[in-house]
Design an enzyme around this catalytic site. Structure first.
Site, PDB file in Angstrom:
ATOM      1  N   CYS A 121      -0.303  -0.867  -0.463  1.00 30.57           N
ATOM      2  CA  CYS A 121       0.867  -0.526   0.346  1.00 30.57           C
ATOM      3  C   CYS A 121       0.764   0.846   1.008  1.00 30.57           C
ATOM      4  CB  CYS A 121       2.146  -0.629  -0.477  1.00 30.57           C
ATOM      5  SG  CYS A 121       2.154   0.339  -1.988  1.00 30.57           S
ATOM      6  N   ASP A 311       8.461  -2.220   5.755  1.00 30.56           N
ATOM      7  CA  ASP A 311       8.029  -2.531   4.399  1.00 30.56           C
ATOM      8  C   ASP A 311       6.701  -3.284   4.399  1.00 30.56           C
ATOM      9  OD1 ASP A 311       7.850  -3.070   1.739  1.00 30.56           O
ATOM     10  OD2 ASP A 311       9.575  -4.412   1.648  1.00 30.56           O
ATOM     11  N   HIS A 313       5.245  -4.660   1.873  1.00 34.94           N
ATOM     12  CA  HIS A 313       5.078  -5.463   0.667  1.00 34.94           C
ATOM     13  C   HIS A 313       5.185  -6.965   0.873  1.00 34.94           C
ATOM     14  CE1 HIS A 313       6.033  -1.423  -0.902  1.00 34.94           C
ATOM     15  NE2 HIS A 313       5.214  -1.767  -1.868  1.00 34.94           N
TER      16      HIS A 313
END
Length: 419
Positions: A121, A311, A313
């Site tokens: 990430c 994001d 993820h």
């Protein structure tokens, strides 16, 4: 996590044969369902993990009365004019480049990793920031993604640079290779400082291959590594970096400034939050690499004390993008969901990014940064100096600001860790 995700997929695929080509169509559809299910379950598990680390996912616009700053652009959200401004903000946000976990890419180096789920990430966050700098450089800050029109060649060229293969200059494969000396390795989580240094190395290494005319300069502590206080942006150092990057062809190039910081011990010290928020009003702003250990995000905007973020993820299958295929689906590189996080919840280890198009833009940035340091009540994020000689501060006629920007006394020393 990796074992759970991989259990849905075979370890390798054999080459096609005549028998394979005659497979029943329902079998193919069944395999598609399995792949999609595996990806969905992996994304769900990662999302639950992230919620435990960053807190429950918060979506939408948190306030209808406060202005929003998104990478240097202000959106005045109010009850009277919220519809038009909110729509413009959402279009701007959804035009930013999103880069997430991917599955099914070629192994990284000599490893068996074909996915970065669970560990990549911070690398993906760094890719997003760098990609945004290239987008600003090539298409301008006002560029917006238009769903109804074919993609611009320059836009596709940028995405191609970040493809998930060794052939792509700014792939996760290339970034890990360039950052080996800073601790980057497939399967390992790293912090913002290592990622910043790795981008500095990769940009220099790939200059000829990509033709990217953008130097990368890291703003960190003093050379002796012993002096306390805020990192120092030395104007002479930036000029030298531009000249070296262009190999003497020009005195100045576009420059990406990366400022890795440690703003406290266990959490961001509240006195730094106003300055963090203010950086998003800079026209040169590229946001923040930050989050929590093991759950990095790319923070691109602020409203009050909340940070909007992209994001990394979500788990997605690899997509091949190139400029020759203008009808390629690039939806996985954009996000329509507004997510935000309280800035006070961020880990103190983070990095700021700024893109300066030319010398005038850099000078404007230095004026803004010097003023911000002067308004920081003795706790600046970083300071600006013309030269290392004699501690010359500021630029032009702003040297008088220096005395108010110095961190003095023991009250501040324990919050800073030199990088």
């Amino acid at each position: 996590m990796k074992a759970m995700c991989d259990s849905f997929l075979p370890s390798k695929c054999s080459s096609s044969s005549t028998a394979d080509e005659k497979r029943d169509k329902s079998t193919l559809n069944g395999w598609t369902v399995i792949v999609n299910t595996a990806t969905s379950m992996a994304s769900g598990a990662i999302r639950r993990f992230q919620d435990r680390v960053l807190g429950p996912s918060r979506t939408g616009i948190p306030s209808t009365t406060s202005e929003i700053w998104l990478l240097g652009v202000c959106y005045k959200i109010s009850e009277a004019e919220s519809l038009g401004e909110a729509d413009a903000f959402r279009q701007d946000f959804s035009s930013l480049i999103l880069i997430t976990y991917r599955r099914g890419f070629e192994p990284i180096g000599e490893t068996t990793y074909t996915s970065d789920v669970g560990w990549g990430c911070m690398l993906r966050s760094g890719q997003m920031l760098f990609a945004q700098a290239l987008l600003f450089q090539r298409l301008g800050r006002s560029w917006r993604k238009k769903e109804s029109e074919p993609s611009e060649e320059e836009y596709l060229e940028i995405l191609e640079l970040f493809g998930d293969s060794e052939a792509s200059a700014f792939s996760i494969h290339s970034l890990i290779l360039a950052g080996e000396s800073y601790g980057l390795a497939a399967g390992s989580w790293v912090g913002p400082y290592a990622v910043c240094r790795s981008w500095e190395s990769l940009a220099r290494k790939k200059r000829e291959e990509t033709g990217v005319a953008m130097a990368v300069h890291i703003v960190s502590g003093s050379e002796d590594g012993e002096r306390g206080g805020a990192p120092i942006l030395c104007i002479e150092d930036v000029a030298k970096a531009c000249l070296e990057y262009s190999e003497g062809e020009t005195e100045w190039t576009s420059v990406l400034l990366l400022v890795p910081l440690v703003l406290g011990l266990d959490k961001v010290n509240p006195r730094y939050i106003p300055s963090l928020i203010a950086t998003f009003s800079f026209p040169q702003s590229l946001g923040i690499l930050g989050g929590k250990p093991g759950a990095s995000t790319y923070i691109v905007g602020v409203q009050e004390d909340k940070g909007f973020y992209l994001d990394p993820h979500d788990v997605q299958q690899v997509v091949t993008v190139n400029k020759e295929t203008k009808d390629v689906d690039t939806s996985s590189y954009h996000c329509n969901t507004l997510r935000y996080v309280p800035l006070e919840s961020l880990d103190p280890s983070l990095a700021l990014g700024f893109y300066c198009r030319d010398k005038d833009d850099f000078d404007d940035f230095c004026v803004r940064a010097t003023k911000l340091a002067g308004d920081a009540n003795g706790a600046p994020l970083f300071t600006v100096t013309q030269s290392h000689r004699g501690g010359e501060r500021g630029i032009a006629e702003t040297s008088s600001v220096a005395s108010s920007t110095e961190i003095s006394g023991e009250d501040h020393e324990d919050d800073w860790q030199l990088l």
